[in-house]
Motif scaffolding. Structure first.
Motif, mmCIF file in Angstrom:
data_model
loop_
_atom_site.group_PDB
_atom_site.id
_atom_site.type_symbol
_atom_site.label_atom_id
_atom_site.label_comp_id
_atom_site.label_asym_id
_atom_site.label_seq_id
_atom_site.Cartn_x
_atom_site.Cartn_y
_atom_site.Cartn_z
ATOM 1 N N ALA A 109 0.814 -1.212 0.000
ATOM 2 C CA ALA A 109 0.000 0.000 0.000
ATOM 3 C C ALA A 109 0.849 1.263 0.000
ATOM 4 C CB ALA A 109 -0.941 0.008 1.194
ATOM 5 N N ALA A 110 1.969 1.249 0.693
ATOM 6 C CA ALA A 110 2.824 2.434 0.766
ATOM 7 C C ALA A 110 3.460 2.746 -0.582
ATOM 8 C CB ALA A 110 3.896 2.231 1.821
ATOM 9 N N SER A 111 3.580 1.737 -1.453
ATOM 10 C CA SER A 111 4.234 1.965 -2.741
ATOM 11 C C SER A 111 3.272 2.414 -3.840
ATOM 12 C CB SER A 111 4.960 0.690 -3.179
ATOM 13 O OG SER A 111 4.013 -0.337 -3.422
ATOM 14 N N LEU A 112 1.975 2.488 -3.555
ATOM 15 C CA LEU A 112 1.015 2.920 -4.573
ATOM 16 C C LEU A 112 1.168 4.409 -4.833
ATOM 17 C CD1 LEU A 112 -2.243 1.084 -3.444
ATOM 18 C CD2 LEU A 112 -0.782 0.511 -5.381
ATOM 19 N N PRO A 113 1.156 4.815 -6.098
ATOM 20 C CA PRO A 113 1.176 6.256 -6.371
ATOM 21 C C PRO A 113 -0.154 6.870 -5.930
ATOM 22 C CG PRO A 113 0.839 5.021 -8.396
ATOM 23 C CD PRO A 113 1.099 4.012 -7.310
ATOM 24 N N PRO A 114 -0.155 8.093 -5.392
ATOM 25 C CA PRO A 114 -1.411 8.711 -4.949
ATOM 26 C C PRO A 114 -2.290 9.184 -6.105
ATOM 27 C CG PRO A 114 0.414 10.204 -4.623
ATOM 28 C CD PRO A 114 1.005 8.910 -5.085
ATOM 29 N N LEU A 115 -1.677 9.308 -7.289
ATOM 30 C CA LEU A 115 -2.385 9.828 -8.453
ATOM 31 C C LEU A 115 -1.875 9.126 -9.694
ATOM 32 C CD1 LEU A 115 -4.189 12.134 -9.761
ATOM 33 C CD2 LEU A 115 -2.057 13.421 -9.954
ATOM 34 N N LEU A 116 -2.802 8.772 -10.588
ATOM 35 C CA LEU A 116 -2.431 8.243 -11.899
ATOM 36 C C LEU A 116 -2.772 9.291 -12.950
ATOM 37 C CD1 LEU A 116 -3.773 4.560 -11.736
ATOM 38 C CD2 LEU A 116 -1.447 5.376 -11.314
ATOM 39 N N ARG A 117 -1.786 9.658 -13.749
ATOM 40 C CA ARG A 117 -2.006 10.570 -14.877
ATOM 41 C C ARG A 117 -2.194 9.684 -16.107
ATOM 42 N NH1 ARG A 117 1.505 12.738 -11.342
ATOM 43 N NH2 ARG A 117 1.109 14.854 -10.643
ATOM 44 N N ILE A 118 -3.441 9.564 -16.543
ATOM 45 C CA ILE A 118 -3.826 8.619 -17.583
ATOM 46 C C ILE A 118 -3.411 9.136 -18.958
ATOM 47 C CG2 ILE A 118 -5.780 7.389 -18.625
ATOM 48 C CD1 ILE A 118 -5.049 6.593 -15.696
ATOM 49 N N THR A 119 -2.710 8.281 -19.712
ATOM 50 C CA THR A 119 -2.313 8.641 -21.074
ATOM 51 C C THR A 119 -3.231 7.994 -22.112
ATOM 52 O OG1 THR A 119 -0.705 6.813 -21.108
ATOM 53 C CG2 THR A 119 0.102 9.000 -20.433
ATOM 54 N N HIS A 120 -3.769 6.826 -21.797
ATOM 55 C CA HIS A 120 -4.709 6.120 -22.677
ATOM 56 C C HIS A 120 -5.708 5.360 -21.810
ATOM 57 C CE1 HIS A 120 -1.089 6.455 -25.249
ATOM 58 N NE2 HIS A 120 -1.967 6.611 -26.221
ATOM 59 N N ALA A 121 -6.947 5.296 -22.258
ATOM 60 C CA ALA A 121 -7.974 4.496 -21.588
ATOM 61 C C ALA A 121 -9.009 4.090 -22.622
ATOM 62 C CB ALA A 121 -8.633 5.279 -20.456
ATOM 63 N N LYS A 122 -9.459 2.840 -22.522
ATOM 64 C CA LYS A 122 -10.487 2.373 -23.461
ATOM 65 C C LYS A 122 -11.258 1.225 -22.833
ATOM 66 C CE LYS A 122 -7.315 -0.783 -25.832
ATOM 67 N NZ LYS A 122 -6.702 -1.170 -27.111
ATOM 68 N N GLU A 123 -12.469 1.019 -23.343
ATOM 69 C CA GLU A 123 -13.268 -0.112 -22.880
ATOM 70 C C GLU A 123 -12.666 -1.390 -23.436
ATOM 71 O OE1 GLU A 123 -17.613 0.121 -22.540
ATOM 72 O OE2 GLU A 123 -17.432 2.120 -23.422
#
Length: 196
Positions: free
Chosen positions: A63-77
């Protein structure tokens, strides 16, 4: 180059954050993640390029290694879910480490709902009254039956610890029964009797 955690360049967790999905694993070898959205229509995930991250309810050492924010570059269904790539997840190992992470998006970044359409999150907590002005209770949740949604309304006179049969009403969220949804007044008016 991304900002260091806790730096002033990193956006703060939004006050209006809504949990919209969960990471269920890695997808491919280039760091993409598989996401199970909490809605049949994952448009909220596509409406923002900033997904805030919180650890799973059962917190483990990763849990401590999870980034607090994801900056999404691509997303699709993809199938019944969503796959996405983020700057903070460079490879499959990093994507696998994200498994179980809860994803949040600021409610203010959701797409505008169409006329007569509502996000469930906006309906929860609204008072429900009938045409005669009698209070039926408060919306605690919604059920998706496939054909339509159903309001779960906690009766105002329900005793703490009462069974669901004694403490809630189920009201179909369809035009035949719902006369008005007033988000500003936090009230839903329905054609529903006290004895239903």
């Amino acid at each position: 180059m991304s900002a260091a955690p806790g730096s002033s360049d990193e956006p703060a967790f939004p006050a209006d954050a809504v949990e919209v999905g969960r990471v269920i694993g890695a997808w491919g070898i280039k760091g993409w993640i598989r996401v199970q959205p909490f809605s049949t229509d994952p448009q909220a995930l596509f409406s923002s390029r900033r997904w805030f991250v919180r650890p799973p309810e059962t917190i483990g050492p990763k849990a401590a290694s999870l980034p607090p924010l994801l900056r999404i570059t691509h997303a699709k269904e993809h199938g019944d879910g969503v796959v996405a790539a983020a700057q903070e997840v460079p490879d499959r190992s990093a994507a696998e480490a994200m498994k179980g992470a809860r994803l949040f998006i600021a409610r203010s970044s959701f797409p505008t709902a169409g006329d007569g359409e509502y996000y469930w999150i906006d309906l929860i907590g609204l008072e429900v009254v009938n045409r005669e002005g009698h209070q039926l209770g408060m919306v605690t949740d919604l059920l998706d039956t496939g054909a339509h949604s159903v309001l779960r309304v906690r009766r105002p006179d329900a005793a703490p610890g009462a069974s669901l049969d004694d403490s809630e009403r189920l009201i179909p969220f369809v035009a035949a029964y719902v006369d008005d949804v007033n988000l500003a007044e936090r009230r839903i008016t329905v054609d529903w009797g006290l004895d239903y």
